[in-house]
Design a protein around this motif. Structure first.
Motif, PDB file in Angstrom:
ATOM      1  N   GLU A  39       0.825  -0.962  -0.120  1.00 35.77           N
ATOM      2  CA  GLU A  39       0.046  -0.186   0.071  1.00 35.77           C
ATOM      3  C   GLU A  39       0.812   1.160  -0.046  1.00 35.77           C
ATOM      4  N   GLN A  40       2.148   1.203   0.192  1.00 37.43           N
ATOM      5  CA  GLN A  40       3.066   2.172   0.420  1.00 37.43           C
ATOM      6  C   GLN A  40       2.556   3.256   1.608  1.00 37.43           C
ATOM      7  N   LYS A  41       2.336   2.503   2.625  1.00 38.14           N
ATOM      8  CA  LYS A  41       1.617   3.180   3.689  1.00 38.14           C
ATOM      9  C   LYS A  41       2.343   3.005   5.054  1.00 38.14           C
ATOM     10  N   VAL A  42       2.659   3.964   5.739  1.00 36.55           N
ATOM     11  CA  VAL A  42       3.624   3.920   6.932  1.00 36.55           C
ATOM     12  C   VAL A  42       2.555   4.572   7.923  1.00 36.55           C
ATOM     13  N   THR A  43       2.288   3.713   9.033  1.00 36.33           N
ATOM     14  CA  THR A  43       1.394   4.112  10.153  1.00 36.33           C
ATOM     15  C   THR A  43       2.240   4.196  11.660  1.00 36.33           C
ATOM     16  N   VAL A  44       2.379   5.408  12.094  1.00 41.55           N
ATOM     17  CA  VAL A  44       3.197   5.592  13.193  1.00 41.55           C
ATOM     18  C   VAL A  44       2.352   5.905  14.563  1.00 41.55           C
ATOM     19  N   LYS A  45       2.449   5.278  15.600  1.00 41.94           N
ATOM     20  CA  LYS A  45       1.899   5.587  16.839  1.00 41.94           C
ATOM     21  C   LYS A  45       2.955   6.103  18.115  1.00 41.94           C
ATOM     22  N   GLY A  46       2.568   7.207  18.724  1.00 43.07           N
ATOM     23  CA  GLY A  46       3.405   7.404  19.728  1.00 43.07           C
ATOM     24  C   GLY A  46       2.859   9.090  20.241  1.00 43.07           C
ATOM     25  N   ASN A  47       4.052   9.405  20.890  1.00 42.61           N
ATOM     26  CA  ASN A  47       4.119  10.964  21.417  1.00 42.61           C
ATOM     27  C   ASN A  47       4.749  11.638  20.474  1.00 42.61           C
ATOM     28  N   VAL A  48       4.242  11.876  19.253  1.00 48.06           N
ATOM     29  CA  VAL A  48       4.918  12.532  17.959  1.00 48.06           C
ATOM     30  C   VAL A  48       4.176  13.578  17.304  1.00 48.06           C
ATOM     31  N   SER A  58      11.230  11.293   5.796  1.00 46.46           N
ATOM     32  CA  SER A  58      11.674  11.958   4.289  1.00 46.46           C
ATOM     33  C   SER A  58      13.406  11.918   4.395  1.00 46.46           C
ATOM     34  N   LYS A  59      13.958  11.881   5.528  1.00 44.19           N
ATOM     35  CA  LYS A  59      15.411  11.773   5.327  1.00 44.19           C
ATOM     36  C   LYS A  59      15.819  10.464   4.657  1.00 44.19           C
ATOM     37  N   THR A  60      14.882   9.431   4.610  1.00 37.92           N
ATOM     38  CA  THR A  60      15.299   8.065   3.726  1.00 37.92           C
ATOM     39  C   THR A  60      15.536   8.474   2.372  1.00 37.92           C
ATOM     40  N   GLY A  61      15.070   9.642   1.636  1.00 36.61           N
ATOM     41  CA  GLY A  61      15.101   9.804   0.389  1.00 36.61           C
ATOM     42  C   GLY A  61      13.926   9.328  -0.565  1.00 36.61           C
ATOM     43  N   LYS A  62      13.086   8.747   0.347  1.00 32.51           N
ATOM     44  CA  LYS A  62      11.876   8.455  -0.194  1.00 32.51           C
ATOM     45  C   LYS A  62      10.816   9.418  -0.512  1.00 32.51           C
ATOM     46  N   LYS A  63       9.874   9.385  -1.391  1.00 28.80           N
ATOM     47  CA  LYS A  63       8.817  10.631  -1.440  1.00 28.80           C
ATOM     48  C   LYS A  63       8.042  10.196  -0.330  1.00 28.80           C
ATOM     49  N   THR A  64       7.607  11.270   0.282  1.00 27.41           N
ATOM     50  CA  THR A  64       6.810  11.086   1.581  1.00 27.41           C
ATOM     51  C   THR A  64       5.727  12.096   1.661  1.00 27.41           C
ATOM     52  N   SER A  65       4.481  11.786   1.809  1.00 24.06           N
ATOM     53  CA  SER A  65       3.422  12.866   2.025  1.00 24.06           C
ATOM     54  C   SER A  65       2.633  12.215   3.106  1.00 24.06           C
ATOM     55  N   PHE A  66       1.615  13.187   3.607  1.00 18.37           N
ATOM     56  CA  PHE A  66       0.730  12.676   4.671  1.00 18.37           C
ATOM     57  C   PHE A  66      -0.429  11.868   3.719  1.00 18.37           C
ATOM     58  N   TRP A  67      -0.991  10.723   4.199  1.00 20.54           N
ATOM     59  CA  TRP A  67      -1.851   9.929   3.646  1.00 20.54           C
ATOM     60  C   TRP A  67      -3.104  10.626   3.795  1.00 20.54           C
ATOM     61  N   GLU A  68      -3.730  10.646   2.557  1.00 21.96           N
ATOM     62  CA  GLU A  68      -5.211  11.122   2.310  1.00 21.96           C
ATOM     63  C   GLU A  68      -6.184  10.005   2.202  1.00 21.96           C
ATOM     64  N   GLU A  69      -7.006  10.109   3.347  1.00 23.21           N
ATOM     65  CA  GLU A  69      -8.081   9.001   3.336  1.00 23.21           C
ATOM     66  C   GLU A  69      -9.386   9.489   2.403  1.00 23.21           C
TER      67      GLU A  69
END
Length: 108
Positions: A39-48, A58-69
């Motif tokens: 899905e090319q989807k990353v879900t992060v949970k925490g105090n962030v 984004s530091k990985t060099g991969k194209k990154t954006s917020f997921w639009e539901e």
């Protein structure tokens, strides 16, 4: 305050997954994360903070954006702007690529 941040990350292989895994493992405040290559989807949970998670991945060099539901939740004009931006970037890249070989041939 614990929250969930969902990102769309351009990943094509397990190496990409490993890079995202590495940066999220080191990030402070992350309690858990899930990386879905298909899905090319990353879900992060925490105090962030969402912006901090976006910048870290984004530091990985991969194209990154917020997921639009779903497109219905987003304003009609926003997806059109995104497509237009992508097309203009692609056109610029093609123009640069086409001009570089021409310069090389002219120099030779």
């Amino acid at each position: 305050m614990s929250q969930t941040v969902v990102l769309k990350v351009g990943m094509s292989c397990q190496g990409c997954v490993g890079a995202v895994n590495r940066v999220l493992s080191k990030m402070e405040g992350v309690e858990s994360f899930d990386i879905d290559l298909k899905e090319q989807k990353v879900t992060v949970k925490g105090n962030v903070q969402p912006e901090a998670v976006l910048q870290t991945v984004s530091k990985t060099g991969k194209k990154t954006s917020f997921w639009e539901e779903g497109a219905s939740a987003a304003p009609e004009s926003k997806p059109a702007e995104t497509v237009a931006e992508t097309e203009s970037k692609s056109a610029e890249t093609v123009a640069e690529t086409e001009s570089k070989p021409a310069e090389t041939v002219a120099a030779a």
